[in-house]
Design a protein around this motif. Sequence first.
Motif, PDB file in Angstrom:
ATOM      1  N   VAL A  74       0.844  -1.200   0.000  1.00 54.40           N
ATOM      2  CA  VAL A  74       0.000   0.000   0.000  1.00 54.40           C
ATOM      3  C   VAL A  74       0.877   1.246   0.000  1.00 54.40           C
ATOM      4  O   VAL A  74       1.750   1.403   0.849  1.00 54.40           O
ATOM      5  CB  VAL A  74      -0.940   0.014   1.228  1.00 54.40           C
ATOM      6  N   GLY A  75       0.610   2.125  -0.938  1.00 54.85           N
ATOM      7  CA  GLY A  75       1.370   3.366  -1.010  1.00 54.85           C
ATOM      8  C   GLY A  75       0.796   4.438  -0.105  1.00 54.85           C
ATOM      9  O   GLY A  75      -0.182   4.235   0.612  1.00 54.85           O
ATOM     10  N   GLY A  76       1.414   5.602  -0.156  1.00 57.08           N
ATOM     11  CA  GLY A  76       0.946   6.733   0.633  1.00 57.08           C
ATOM     12  C   GLY A  76       1.104   6.491   2.119  1.00 57.08           C
ATOM     13  O   GLY A  76       1.967   5.736   2.561  1.00 57.08           O
ATOM     14  N   ALA A  77       0.241   7.141   2.896  1.00 59.17           N
ATOM     15  CA  ALA A  77       0.306   7.003   4.351  1.00 59.17           C
ATOM     16  C   ALA A  77      -0.407   5.752   4.847  1.00 59.17           C
ATOM     17  O   ALA A  77      -0.107   5.255   5.934  1.00 59.17           O
ATOM     18  CB  ALA A  77      -0.311   8.237   5.006  1.00 59.17           C
ATOM     19  N   SER A  78      -1.328   5.232   4.057  1.00 56.91           N
ATOM     20  CA  SER A  78      -2.170   4.132   4.526  1.00 56.91           C
ATOM     21  C   SER A  78      -1.370   2.886   4.863  1.00 56.91           C
ATOM     22  O   SER A  78      -1.626   2.224   5.870  1.00 56.91           O
ATOM     23  CB  SER A  78      -3.228   3.780   3.474  1.00 56.91           C
ATOM     24  N   GLY A  79      -0.413   2.532   4.008  1.00 48.79           N
ATOM     25  CA  GLY A  79       0.371   1.323   4.236  1.00 48.79           C
ATOM     26  C   GLY A  79       1.128   1.354   5.544  1.00 48.79           C
ATOM     27  O   GLY A  79       0.969   0.454   6.386  1.00 48.79           O
ATOM     28  N   PRO A  80       1.942   2.378   5.778  1.00 50.38           N
ATOM     29  CA  PRO A  80       2.663   2.447   7.050  1.00 50.38           C
ATOM     30  C   PRO A  80       1.753   2.525   8.269  1.00 50.38           C
ATOM     31  O   PRO A  80       2.040   1.899   9.302  1.00 50.38           O
ATOM     32  CB  PRO A  80       3.501   3.718   6.906  1.00 50.38           C
ATOM     33  N   LEU A  81       0.653   3.264   8.171  1.00 46.64           N
ATOM     34  CA  LEU A  81      -0.215   3.429   9.333  1.00 46.64           C
ATOM     35  C   LEU A  81      -0.986   2.148   9.657  1.00 46.64           C
ATOM     36  O   LEU A  81      -0.996   1.684  10.797  1.00 46.64           O
ATOM     37  CB  LEU A  81      -1.177   4.592   9.113  1.00 46.64           C
ATOM     38  N   TYR A  82      -1.634   1.569   8.647  1.00 47.99           N
ATOM     39  CA  TYR A  82      -2.342   0.320   8.890  1.00 47.99           C
ATOM     40  C   TYR A  82      -1.363  -0.809   9.184  1.00 47.99           C
ATOM     41  O   TYR A  82      -1.629  -1.679  10.018  1.00 47.99           O
ATOM     42  CB  TYR A  82      -3.242  -0.030   7.701  1.00 47.99           C
ATOM     43  N   GLY A  83      -0.224  -0.815   8.502  1.00 47.83           N
ATOM     44  CA  GLY A  83       0.777  -1.824   8.781  1.00 47.83           C
ATOM     45  C   GLY A  83       1.251  -1.760  10.213  1.00 47.83           C
ATOM     46  O   GLY A  83       1.345  -2.785  10.906  1.00 47.83           O
ATOM     47  N   THR A  84       1.526  -0.557  10.680  1.00 47.29           N
ATOM     48  CA  THR A  84       1.935  -0.366  12.072  1.00 47.29           C
ATOM     49  C   THR A  84       0.850  -0.832  13.030  1.00 47.29           C
ATOM     50  O   THR A  84       1.128  -1.482  14.046  1.00 47.29           O
ATOM     51  CB  THR A  84       2.267   1.111  12.337  1.00 47.29           C
ATOM     52  N   ALA A  85      -0.405  -0.530  12.714  1.00 50.26           N
ATOM     53  CA  ALA A  85      -1.507  -0.921  13.587  1.00 50.26           C
ATOM     54  C   ALA A  85      -1.549  -2.433  13.773  1.00 50.26           C
ATOM     55  O   ALA A  85      -1.636  -2.938  14.905  1.00 50.26           O
ATOM     56  CB  ALA A  85      -2.832  -0.421  13.018  1.00 50.26           C
ATOM     57  N   PHE A  86      -1.468  -3.177  12.683  1.00 48.34           N
ATOM     58  CA  PHE A  86      -1.548  -4.630  12.785  1.00 48.34           C
ATOM     59  C   PHE A  86      -0.287  -5.228  13.409  1.00 48.34           C
ATOM     60  O   PHE A  86      -0.361  -6.223  14.150  1.00 48.34           O
ATOM     61  CB  PHE A  86      -1.826  -5.242  11.421  1.00 48.34           C
ATOM     62  N   LEU A  87       0.856  -4.644  13.132  1.00 46.89           N
ATOM     63  CA  LEU A  87       2.088  -5.133  13.751  1.00 46.89           C
ATOM     64  C   LEU A  87       2.073  -4.911  15.263  1.00 46.89           C
ATOM     65  O   LEU A  87       2.511  -5.774  16.038  1.00 46.89           O
ATOM     66  CB  LEU A  87       3.305  -4.462  13.117  1.00 46.89           C
ATOM     67  N   ARG A  88       1.558  -3.766  15.699  1.00 45.69           N
ATOM     68  CA  ARG A  88       1.456  -3.507  17.130  1.00 45.69           C
ATOM     69  C   ARG A  88       0.446  -4.461  17.790  1.00 45.69           C
ATOM     70  O   ARG A  88       0.663  -4.918  18.923  1.00 45.69           O
ATOM     71  CB  ARG A  88       1.044  -2.056  17.378  1.00 45.69           C
ATOM     72  N   MET A  89      -0.637  -4.752  17.092  1.00 46.15           N
ATOM     73  CA  MET A  89      -1.592  -5.721  17.607  1.00 46.15           C
ATOM     74  C   MET A  89      -0.927  -7.084  17.784  1.00 46.15           C
ATOM     75  O   MET A  89      -1.114  -7.767  18.800  1.00 46.15           O
ATOM     76  CB  MET A  89      -2.798  -5.853  16.676  1.00 46.15           C
ATOM     77  N   SER A  90      -0.149  -7.480  16.788  1.00 47.75           N
ATOM     78  CA  SER A  90       0.547  -8.763  16.835  1.00 47.75           C
ATOM     79  C   SER A  90       1.464  -8.838  18.051  1.00 47.75           C
ATOM     80  O   SER A  90       1.461  -9.832  18.798  1.00 47.75           O
ATOM     81  CB  SER A  90       1.350  -8.964  15.551  1.00 47.75           C
ATOM     82  N   THR A  91       2.229  -7.796  18.265  1.00 49.52           N
ATOM     83  CA  THR A  91       3.146  -7.770  19.406  1.00 49.52           C
ATOM     84  C   THR A  91       2.390  -7.862  20.723  1.00 49.52           C
ATOM     85  O   THR A  91       2.805  -8.570  21.653  1.00 49.52           O
ATOM     86  CB  THR A  91       3.995  -6.496  19.377  1.00 49.52           C
ATOM     87  N   ALA A  92       1.264  -7.171  20.811  1.00 51.24           N
ATOM     88  CA  ALA A  92       0.479  -7.171  22.046  1.00 51.24           C
ATOM     89  C   ALA A  92      -0.093  -8.548  22.366  1.00 51.24           C
ATOM     90  O   ALA A  92      -0.247  -8.903  23.534  1.00 51.24           O
ATOM     91  CB  ALA A  92      -0.651  -6.151  21.943  1.00 51.24           C
ATOM     92  N   LEU A  93      -0.385  -9.338  21.328  1.00 48.16           N
ATOM     93  CA  LEU A  93      -0.976 -10.651  21.549  1.00 48.16           C
ATOM     94  C   LEU A  93       0.053 -11.700  21.939  1.00 48.16           C
ATOM     95  O   LEU A  93      -0.295 -12.715  22.554  1.00 48.16           O
ATOM     96  CB  LEU A  93      -1.735 -11.113  20.299  1.00 48.16           C
ATOM     97  N   GLY A  94       1.301 -11.492  21.576  1.00 48.46           N
ATOM     98  CA  GLY A  94       2.336 -12.442  21.945  1.00 48.46           C
ATOM     99  C   GLY A  94       2.148 -13.788  21.274  1.00 48.46           C
ATOM    100  O   GLY A  94       1.679 -13.877  20.134  1.00 48.46           O
ATOM    101  N   GLU A  95       2.472 -14.858  21.984  1.00 51.41           N
ATOM    102  CA  GLU A  95       2.438 -16.199  21.417  1.00 51.41           C
ATOM    103  C   GLU A  95       1.211 -16.998  21.844  1.00 51.41           C
ATOM    104  O   GLU A  95       1.173 -18.227  21.672  1.00 51.41           O
ATOM    105  CB  GLU A  95       3.706 -16.957  21.822  1.00 51.41           C
ATOM    106  N   GLU A  96       0.210 -16.329  22.381  1.00 52.01           N
ATOM    107  CA  GLU A  96      -0.989 -17.036  22.830  1.00 52.01           C
ATOM    108  C   GLU A  96      -1.712 -17.695  21.652  1.00 52.01           C
ATOM    109  O   GLU A  96      -1.741 -17.158  20.547  1.00 52.01           O
ATOM    110  CB  GLU A  96      -1.941 -16.068  23.537  1.00 52.01           C
TER     111      GLU A  96
END
Length: 210
Positions: A74-96
């Motif tokens: 995804v180009g523009g701002a959307s890719g980094p912002l949504y990408g960051t959102a899902f990556l942060r969610m992933s980190t918060a969930l851990g290995e459960e």
Amino acid sequence: MGGPELAAWLREFARLVAANKDLLTALDAAIGDADHGTNLDRGMQAVVKVLDAEEFDTPAAVLKRTGMTLVSTVGGASGPLYGTAFLRMSTALGEEQSVDAPAFAKALRAALDGVVARGKAAPGDKTMVDALQPAVDALDAQLAAGQFLAGALQEAVRAAEQGRAATAPLVARKGRASYLGERSAGHEDPGAASVTLLLAAAATALPGEA
């Protein structure tokens, strides 16, 4: 909720983005690059292909791969912002292996924090934060009051819708829309609109009593 349930959420988000692609692009045409709908649709279709092709051990793995795919497609701002959102969610969930309602809310709060940090945006700046923050706050409040996830997500959607609508009279202070100054007023923010779709997809696709 496990990986399949979160994948179902992402598939529903992809469906809603595709169905509303022209609306998102029209909103962006008024105050931005006129590409939010097409870019996000391309990214989410890429996510669906990844979900179809790969297997994931944990819910976090689903979200991590989603974030990485959006950043790369995804180009523009959307890719980094949504990408960051899902990556942060992933980190918060851990290995459960499974995610309950409080864990999902915690992950969504982490997504909000990531978007704020990445975009340097605050409520009132006319960005996706104006829909995401009230939605996350509403989700936390509903769960704290003993509401099941389904009802809590419905309230989160309503809060996101109100936040999205409230961006219309605002003068943008972040992003490309900020270049327009006063002329950015009178239009809803496309990022706030797509975030509302993200919450609506969760309300539709995720189990109600997780």
